[in-house]
Write a protein that holds these residues in place. Sequence first.
Motif: not given
Length: 181
Positions: A5-16, A18-28
């Motif tokens: 469960e902890a691994m799935y929770l951590a994976n979800d947090a990391v996925r979010k 990564c998505e935020a970083q990709i969005e910031l890169a697009k905005r830049a």
Amino acid sequence: AQMKEAMYLANDAVRKQCEAQIELAKRAGRAKKDYKLYLVPEELAASMAKLCADRIENVCTIPGKEARMVALDELRAELRGALNMLNEVDIAEYLETLDNEKGLMSDAEFGFMTAIAFDNLVRETTRNVILEKQFRPDGRSTTEIRPLSAEVGVLPVVHGSALFSRGETQALVLATLGNEK
């Protein structure tokens, strides 16, 4: 079950994240950087391995980081000199892959390629010694980790200080707080 469960929770947090970083890169709006891959000619790597085959393992397993680094630097310089003579004389046929007219590497290219080749050879040799002979250059067994330590308040004048050590590596961290001005 908790670990899963902890691994799935951590994976979800990391996925979010990564998505935020990709969005910031697009905005830049900055274009993604292209990196050049530098491949050492196989013949150069083979020549280097052949020239130091009888000594590389001994040099890679010298106890003590300082002594090992000095010996590796000496062997690197010796190999570069021997290979440079070959480069000037009779190995132009495998250097034809380069874009210059003579087929010979410039001194800068040659230095760069021999450095990469030597580092690869040292990494491979050290790894093989550890895996096959169960011997690490620093004397630890394959199941031992480096000693870790941390001390706080090592300096009396600053607001905060700490000394972290892992094997032969140390980091001194200082904090000095200013006033609101």
